[in-house]
Write a protein that holds these residues in place. Structure first.
Motif, PDB file in Angstrom:
ATOM      1  N   GLY A 125     -59.526 -88.839  29.315  1.00  0.00           N
ATOM      2  CA  GLY A 125     -59.374 -89.386  27.977  1.00  0.00           C
ATOM      3  C   GLY A 125     -60.471 -88.977  27.017  1.00  0.00           C
ATOM      4  O   GLY A 125     -60.687 -89.622  25.986  1.00  0.00           O
ATOM      5  N   LYS A 126     -61.150 -87.867  27.313  1.00  0.00           N
ATOM      6  CA  LYS A 126     -62.280 -87.464  26.471  1.00  0.00           C
ATOM      7  C   LYS A 126     -61.832 -86.894  25.132  1.00  0.00           C
ATOM      8  O   LYS A 126     -62.557 -87.013  24.135  1.00  0.00           O
ATOM      9  CB  LYS A 126     -63.149 -86.466  27.235  1.00  0.00           C
ATOM     10  N   GLU A 127     -60.634 -86.308  25.090  1.00  0.00           N
ATOM     11  CA  GLU A 127     -60.131 -85.820  23.806  1.00  0.00           C
ATOM     12  C   GLU A 127     -59.872 -86.992  22.857  1.00  0.00           C
ATOM     13  O   GLU A 127     -60.214 -86.934  21.675  1.00  0.00           O
ATOM     14  CB  GLU A 127     -58.849 -85.016  24.014  1.00  0.00           C
ATOM     15  N   ARG A 128     -59.252 -88.039  23.389  1.00  0.00           N
ATOM     16  CA  ARG A 128     -59.012 -89.226  22.557  1.00  0.00           C
ATOM     17  C   ARG A 128     -60.331 -89.860  22.121  1.00  0.00           C
ATOM     18  O   ARG A 128     -60.463 -90.339  20.989  1.00  0.00           O
ATOM     19  CB  ARG A 128     -58.156 -90.240  23.323  1.00  0.00           C
ATOM     20  N   TYR A 129     -61.304 -89.860  23.000  1.00  0.00           N
ATOM     21  CA  TYR A 129     -62.610 -90.415  22.664  1.00  0.00           C
ATOM     22  C   TYR A 129     -63.254 -89.637  21.512  1.00  0.00           C
ATOM     23  O   TYR A 129     -63.842 -90.234  20.592  1.00  0.00           O
ATOM     24  CB  TYR A 129     -63.520 -90.369  23.894  1.00  0.00           C
ATOM     25  N   GLN A 130     -63.149 -88.315  21.540  1.00  0.00           N
ATOM     26  CA  GLN A 130     -63.741 -87.505  20.481  1.00  0.00           C
ATOM     27  C   GLN A 130     -63.051 -87.756  19.141  1.00  0.00           C
ATOM     28  O   GLN A 130     -63.698 -87.745  18.086  1.00  0.00           O
ATOM     29  CB  GLN A 130     -63.676 -86.025  20.854  1.00  0.00           C
ATOM     30  N   ILE A 131     -61.750 -87.993  19.172  1.00  0.00           N
ATOM     31  CA  ILE A 131     -61.047 -88.343  17.932  1.00  0.00           C
ATOM     32  C   ILE A 131     -61.568 -89.675  17.395  1.00  0.00           C
ATOM     33  O   ILE A 131     -61.857 -89.809  16.192  1.00  0.00           O
ATOM     34  CB  ILE A 131     -59.527 -88.410  18.174  1.00  0.00           C
ATOM     35  N   LEU A 132     -61.675 -90.667  18.282  1.00  0.00           N
ATOM     36  CA  LEU A 132     -62.225 -91.958  17.850  1.00  0.00           C
ATOM     37  C   LEU A 132     -63.623 -91.782  17.269  1.00  0.00           C
ATOM     38  O   LEU A 132     -63.929 -92.328  16.196  1.00  0.00           O
ATOM     39  CB  LEU A 132     -62.275 -92.931  19.031  1.00  0.00           C
ATOM     40  N   LYS A 133     -64.469 -91.047  17.961  1.00  0.00           N
ATOM     41  CA  LYS A 133     -65.843 -90.854  17.508  1.00  0.00           C
ATOM     42  C   LYS A 133     -65.890 -90.190  16.137  1.00  0.00           C
ATOM     43  O   LYS A 133     -66.619 -90.646  15.235  1.00  0.00           O
ATOM     44  CB  LYS A 133     -66.611 -90.013  18.522  1.00  0.00           C
ATOM     45  N   SER A 134     -65.089 -89.145  15.948  1.00  0.00           N
ATOM     46  CA  SER A 134     -65.101 -88.417  14.679  1.00  0.00           C
ATOM     47  C   SER A 134     -64.659 -89.308  13.526  1.00  0.00           C
ATOM     48  O   SER A 134     -65.297 -89.339  12.462  1.00  0.00           O
ATOM     49  CB  SER A 134     -64.198 -87.187  14.772  1.00  0.00           C
ATOM     50  N   VAL A 135     -63.576 -90.030  13.728  1.00  0.00           N
ATOM     51  CA  VAL A 135     -63.055 -90.878  12.652  1.00  0.00           C
ATOM     52  C   VAL A 135     -63.987 -92.051  12.374  1.00  0.00           C
ATOM     53  O   VAL A 135     -64.293 -92.356  11.202  1.00  0.00           O
ATOM     54  CB  VAL A 135     -61.638 -91.379  13.007  1.00  0.00           C
ATOM     55  N   LEU A 136     -64.466 -92.716  13.418  1.00  0.00           N
ATOM     56  CA  LEU A 136     -65.322 -93.884  13.215  1.00  0.00           C
ATOM     57  C   LEU A 136     -66.666 -93.489  12.610  1.00  0.00           C
ATOM     58  O   LEU A 136     -67.219 -94.234  11.777  1.00  0.00           O
ATOM     59  CB  LEU A 136     -65.511 -94.627  14.543  1.00  0.00           C
ATOM     60  N   ASP A 137     -67.196 -92.346  13.013  1.00  0.00           N
ATOM     61  CA  ASP A 137     -68.441 -91.870  12.393  1.00  0.00           C
ATOM     62  C   ASP A 137     -68.211 -91.566  10.915  1.00  0.00           C
ATOM     63  O   ASP A 137     -69.031 -91.928  10.055  1.00  0.00           O
ATOM     64  CB  ASP A 137     -68.941 -90.612  13.108  1.00  0.00           C
ATOM     65  N   PHE A 138     -67.112 -90.886  10.608  1.00  0.00           N
ATOM     66  CA  PHE A 138     -66.808 -90.542   9.224  1.00  0.00           C
ATOM     67  C   PHE A 138     -66.613 -91.791   8.369  1.00  0.00           C
ATOM     68  O   PHE A 138     -67.088 -91.860   7.230  1.00  0.00           O
ATOM     69  CB  PHE A 138     -65.557 -89.667   9.168  1.00  0.00           C
ATOM     70  N   LYS A 139     -65.949 -92.780   8.937  1.00  0.00           N
ATOM     71  CA  LYS A 139     -65.686 -94.018   8.196  1.00  0.00           C
ATOM     72  C   LYS A 139     -66.823 -95.026   8.311  1.00  0.00           C
ATOM     73  O   LYS A 139     -66.761 -96.111   7.718  1.00  0.00           O
ATOM     74  CB  LYS A 139     -64.390 -94.654   8.710  1.00  0.00           C
ATOM     75  N   LYS A 140     -67.851 -94.698   9.067  1.00  0.00           N
ATOM     76  CA  LYS A 140     -69.005 -95.593   9.276  1.00  0.00           C
ATOM     77  C   LYS A 140     -68.563 -96.957   9.813  1.00  0.00           C
ATOM     78  O   LYS A 140     -69.117 -98.006   9.454  1.00  0.00           O
ATOM     79  CB  LYS A 140     -69.817 -95.746   7.986  1.00  0.00           C
ATOM     80  N   ASN A 141     -67.548 -96.919  10.661  1.00  0.00           N
ATOM     81  CA  ASN A 141     -67.015 -98.128  11.307  1.00  0.00           C
ATOM     82  C   ASN A 141     -66.467 -99.149  10.323  1.00  0.00           C
ATOM     83  O   ASN A 141     -66.392-100.345  10.633  1.00  0.00           O
ATOM     84  CB  ASN A 141     -68.066 -98.783  12.215  1.00  0.00           C
ATOM     85  N   ILE A 142     -66.077 -98.675   9.144  1.00  0.00           N
ATOM     86  CA  ILE A 142     -65.451 -99.539   8.129  1.00  0.00           C
ATOM     87  C   ILE A 142     -64.044 -99.006   7.880  1.00  0.00           C
ATOM     88  O   ILE A 142     -63.866 -97.861   7.441  1.00  0.00           O
ATOM     89  CB  ILE A 142     -66.250 -99.546   6.811  1.00  0.00           C
ATOM     90  N   MET A 143     -63.039 -99.835   8.159  1.00  0.00           N
ATOM     91  CA  MET A 143     -61.658 -99.390   8.002  1.00  0.00           C
ATOM     92  C   MET A 143     -60.791-100.543   7.541  1.00  0.00           C
ATOM     93  O   MET A 143     -61.028-101.704   7.895  1.00  0.00           O
ATOM     94  CB  MET A 143     -61.095 -98.860   9.338  1.00  0.00           C
ATOM     95  N   THR A 144     -59.792-100.225   6.747  1.00  0.00           N
ATOM     96  CA  THR A 144     -58.791-101.225   6.395  1.00  0.00           C
ATOM     97  C   THR A 144     -57.868-101.423   7.595  1.00  0.00           C
ATOM     98  O   THR A 144     -57.865-100.629   8.554  1.00  0.00           O
ATOM     99  CB  THR A 144     -57.954-100.787   5.191  1.00  0.00           C
ATOM    100  N   GLU A 145     -57.057-102.461   7.539  1.00  0.00           N
ATOM    101  CA  GLU A 145     -56.099-102.707   8.609  1.00  0.00           C
ATOM    102  C   GLU A 145     -55.140-101.522   8.762  1.00  0.00           C
ATOM    103  O   GLU A 145     -54.830-101.095   9.877  1.00  0.00           O
ATOM    104  CB  GLU A 145     -55.312-103.991   8.338  1.00  0.00           C
TER     105      GLU A 145
END
Length: 373
Positions: free
Chosen positions: A289-309
């Motif tokens: 599941g490392k590919e999925r993890y890298q997607i999560l990391k990239s998006v969450l880093d870009f969004k600084k862990n702030i996201m709408t629902e």
């Protein structure tokens, strides 16, 4: 005449006093499904509350019966067989039951909204014929919770909970088949599969298996610290003979942690997302599941862990999995928990155009609100 009347009265009293299990064989749900091994009226009410809300793919259930958490915590339930034995002997009037072994590939993360609410998103991925159940529990002396059950572990496939044929006695096991959930204090727990050796702690404490641990935390922990303190009282056992599990814990304060059992040591890591490999450096990223993890990391880093629902659900969609030959493919559900509002939004089988909305305050089979994107 008086003797006949007296005999009739005595017969009526005897029938009334008969154990519920003796008469349960005649009881059926509105859909006509039998449940021959139920013991109590509360169990029958719980099973009767099952409601199909998505063509056999998704049900809701209001669980009002006693699932005897204290008893299972004392019973050293440490694998699937001992869990089924406990259900059969302590919750039901015997019967023949079987269960599968979980083998899932999942993704989970925790973020905040721009307004400060805490969200926890989770995909449950596993290729199998199963139906999902939104389970509501309100245990005496414990916290109310809502959570997602994979009923396939005990043989309930698509539509089987309302097909008029399948015996629904094993639905009483659903509190111990919850894969993710949130309680009224805002504590949220998700379990994710790991590769490698199974947890087999031998500390001389009572044994506990993964899904029983989830029930314990949801019922009795208000936050992460309380959840960890509870688990320290037990030796953790993976229900699988050749794999392990870790947990993503989140609470209403916004704190999150990934809990792992690395070489049988309990390790809590300050992390807010996980897939299916160890995050403890000692385990050298063992897993998948490392590919999925890298997607999560990239998006969450870009969004600084702030996201709408909406953005959080879109991220779940991004890391969801189609059905392939792999047993850990096929996203069965995407669940987005709002730990602040105590609400849950669910997409079934990657249908992100049809979202089901629940509140922890729903009672008595309250209808799920459908959201359209």
């Amino acid at each position: 005449m008086m003797m006949k009347a007296l005999f009739a009265a005595i017969l009526c009293l005897c029938l009334t006093a008969m154990p519920s299990a003796a008469r349960a064989e005649e009881w059926k749900t509105k859909a006509g499904n039998p449940a021959a091994n139920l013991v109590t009226a509360a169990q029958r009410a719980s099973v009767a509350s099952l409601r199909d809300i998505d063509g056999g793919l998704f049900y809701t259930m209001d669980y009002s019966a006693d699932y005897k958490l204290d008893d299972i915590l004392k019973a050293n339930v440490d694998d699937v067989k001992s869990c089924i034995d406990f259900v059969r002997n302590s919750l039901l009037n015997g019967g023949n039951m079987s269960a599968g072994l979980p083998d899932a590939g999942c993704s989970a993360f925790t973020v905040r909204t721009p307004e400060g609410a805490v969200l926890c998103g989770r995909n449950f991925d596993y290729k199998m014929d199963m139906t999902a159940v939104l389970l509501r529990t309100a245990p005496k002396g414990g916290y109310r919770s809502i959570g997602m059950v994979d009923a396939g572990w005990v043989g309930y496939g698509i539509g089987s909970l309302s097909n008029g044929r399948s015996d629904l006695s094993m639905a009483v096991s659903f509190p111990y088949l919850t894969m993710d959930g949130m309680n009224e204090k805002g504590l949220t727990v998700s379990v994710l599969k790991l590769d490698g050796e199974p947890a087999r702690q031998e500390g001389g404490k009572p044994r506990i298996m993964t899904t029983v641990a989830i029930r314990l935390m949801l019922d009795r922990a208000a936050d992460i610290d309380e959840a960890l303190a509870l688990l320290r009282n037990y030796d953790m056992y993976s229900p699988m003979p050749d794999a392990n599990f870790h947990f993503l814990l989140s609470d209403a304060s916004g704190r999150s942690a990934v809990l792992e059992y690395s070489n049988n040591k309990m390790v809590a890591l300050d992390e807010n997302y996980a897939t299916n490999f160890y995050l403890d450096p000692e385990m050298k990223a063992l897993g998948h599941g490392k590919e999925r993890y890298q997607i999560l990391k990239s998006v969450l880093d870009f969004k600084k862990n702030i996201m709408t629902e909406g953005e959080a659900m879109a991220l779940l969609s991004l890391v969801s999995q189609p059905e392939t030959e792999a047993s850990t493919s096929m996203t069965q559900w995407s669940a987005l928990y709002d730990l602040t509002a105590l609400e849950l939004t669910v997409a079934i089988r990657r249908n992100y155009e049809k979202l089901f909305h629940f509140s922890i305050d729903d009672k008595d089979g309250a209808a799920a609100e459908l959201k359209s994107r």
